[in-house]
Design an enzyme around this catalytic site. Structure first.
Site, PDB file in Angstrom:
ATOM      1  N   ARG A  87     -21.641  -3.410  31.209  1.00  0.00           N
ATOM      2  CA  ARG A  87     -22.750  -4.001  31.962  1.00  0.00           C
ATOM      3  C   ARG A  87     -22.221  -4.879  33.100  1.00  0.00           C
ATOM      4  NH1 ARG A  87     -27.981  -1.991  31.159  1.00  0.00           N
ATOM      5  NH2 ARG A  87     -28.521  -3.845  32.366  1.00  0.00           N
ATOM      6  N   THR A  93     -29.211  -4.620  37.947  1.00  0.00           N
ATOM      7  CA  THR A  93     -30.040  -3.421  38.154  1.00  0.00           C
ATOM      8  C   THR A  93     -30.303  -3.170  39.644  1.00  0.00           C
ATOM      9  OG1 THR A  93     -31.128  -3.913  36.050  1.00  0.00           O
ATOM     10  CG2 THR A  93     -32.212  -2.323  37.496  1.00  0.00           C
ATOM     11  N   HIS A 117     -26.097   4.247  34.603  1.00  0.00           N
ATOM     12  CA  HIS A 117     -26.784   3.689  33.433  1.00  0.00           C
ATOM     13  C   HIS A 117     -25.728   3.189  32.457  1.00  0.00           C
ATOM     14  CE1 HIS A 117     -29.329   3.323  29.849  1.00  0.00           C
ATOM     15  NE2 HIS A 117     -28.293   3.860  29.206  1.00  0.00           N
TER      16      HIS A 117
HETATM   17  P1  ADP Z   1     -30.730  -1.223  33.710  1.00  0.00           P
HETATM   18  O1  ADP Z   1     -30.420   0.205  34.119  1.00  0.00           O
HETATM   19  O2  ADP Z   1     -29.999  -2.231  34.546  1.00  0.00           O
HETATM   20  O3  ADP Z   1     -30.596  -1.465  32.233  1.00  0.00           O
HETATM   21  P2  ADP Z   1     -33.620  -1.123  33.265  1.00  0.00           P
HETATM   22  O4  ADP Z   1     -33.301  -0.681  31.872  1.00  0.00           O
HETATM   23  O5  ADP Z   1     -34.543  -2.276  33.420  1.00  0.00           O
HETATM   24  O6  ADP Z   1     -32.284  -1.461  34.086  1.00  0.00           O
HETATM   25  O7  ADP Z   1     -34.248   0.079  34.072  1.00  0.00           O
HETATM   26  C1  ADP Z   1     -33.794   1.393  33.880  1.00  0.00           C
HETATM   27  C2  ADP Z   1     -33.667   2.053  35.233  1.00  0.00           C
HETATM   28  O8  ADP Z   1     -34.961   2.166  35.823  1.00  0.00           O
HETATM   29  C3  ADP Z   1     -32.858   1.275  36.275  1.00  0.00           C
HETATM   30  O9  ADP Z   1     -31.465   1.444  36.140  1.00  0.00           O
HETATM   31  C4  ADP Z   1     -33.380   1.869  37.564  1.00  0.00           C
HETATM   32  O10 ADP Z   1     -32.820   3.155  37.828  1.00  0.00           O
HETATM   33  C5  ADP Z   1     -34.866   2.031  37.238  1.00  0.00           C
HETATM   34  N1  ADP Z   1     -35.644   0.848  37.617  1.00  0.00           N
HETATM   35  C6  ADP Z   1     -35.656  -0.374  37.027  1.00  0.00           C
HETATM   36  N2  ADP Z   1     -36.491  -1.218  37.631  1.00  0.00           N
HETATM   37  C7  ADP Z   1     -37.059  -0.510  38.651  1.00  0.00           C
HETATM   38  C8  ADP Z   1     -38.038  -0.806  39.662  1.00  0.00           C
HETATM   39  N3  ADP Z   1     -38.606  -2.023  39.746  1.00  0.00           N
HETATM   40  N4  ADP Z   1     -38.377   0.171  40.535  1.00  0.00           N
HETATM   41  C9  ADP Z   1     -37.815   1.403  40.459  1.00  0.00           C
HETATM   42  N5  ADP Z   1     -36.900   1.760  39.522  1.00  0.00           N
HETATM   43  C10 ADP Z   1     -36.520   0.821  38.637  1.00  0.00           C
HETATM   44 MG    MG Z   2     -31.630  -0.542  30.641  1.00  0.00          MG
END
Ligand code: ADP
Ligand code: MG
Length: 140
Positions: A87, A93, A117
């Site tokens: 991470r 993100t 991811h």
């Molecule tokens: P991470 O991948 O950092 O764990 P999340 O689990 O919150 O983040 O979200 C999963 C994925 O969804 C993100 O990596 C990104 O590709 C997409 N995402 C997250 N938030 C948004 C947003 N506000 N608008 C568009 N896509 C988003």
């Molecule tokens: Mg996530």
């Protein structure tokens, strides 16, 4: 620190720009070992199942369509504290908020097309690894 395994996905925005090797180098330079790896095309059903915790979010449909827009590289990373360490290597993100030198700062295009991811907990890592890999696919 405990040796862990975590699930990583190099997303379609990154495979499209031929960045698999550059991203893998960041993992390896940080001491994570790629112990399983496969380049695949997700189906819509797989993307929806994988991201089902986000099913109620406004960006869910866009996210699933993005994840099937090109090949992805699914991989298992192994190392001390691998879940949290990955991470950190990934960055925030939203690439705009990511620290310098992280994958998302270096390569992310937008909050959606953010190149990678990574599992967010050890428990989710186990579930996500099993989603893509059989035990015999993972060679430590
Ligand atoms: P991470 O991948 O950092 O764990 P999340 O689990 O919150 O983040 O979200 C999963 C994925 O969804 C993100 O990596 C990104 O590709 C997409 N995402 C997250 N938030 C948004 C947003 N506000 N608008 C568009 N896509 C988003
Ligand atoms: Mg996530």
């Amino acid at each position: 620190m405990p040796v862990e395994q975590t699930l990583s996905i190099i997303k379609p925005d990154a495979t499209r720009r031929n960045l698999t090797g550059k991203i893998n180098a960041l993992f390896e330079d940080a001491g994570l070992k790629i112990v399983a790896q496969r380049r695949i095309r997700l189906t819509k059903e797989m993307a929806e199942k994988f991201y089902e915790v986000h099913a109620e979010r406004s960006f869910f449909d866009d996210l699933c369509n993005f994840m099937i827009s090109g090949p992805v590289v699914v991989q298992v990373l192994e190392g001390e504290n691998a879940v949290a360490q990955n991470r950190q290597i990934m960055g925030a993100t939203n690439p705009a908020n990511a620290d310098a030198g992280t994958v998302r700062k270096l390569f992310g295009e937008s909050i959606e097309c953010n190149s990678v991811h990574g599992s967010d907990s050890l428990e989710n890592a186990k579930t996500e690894i099993e989603f893509f890999f059989a035990k015999m696919d993972i060679v430590g």
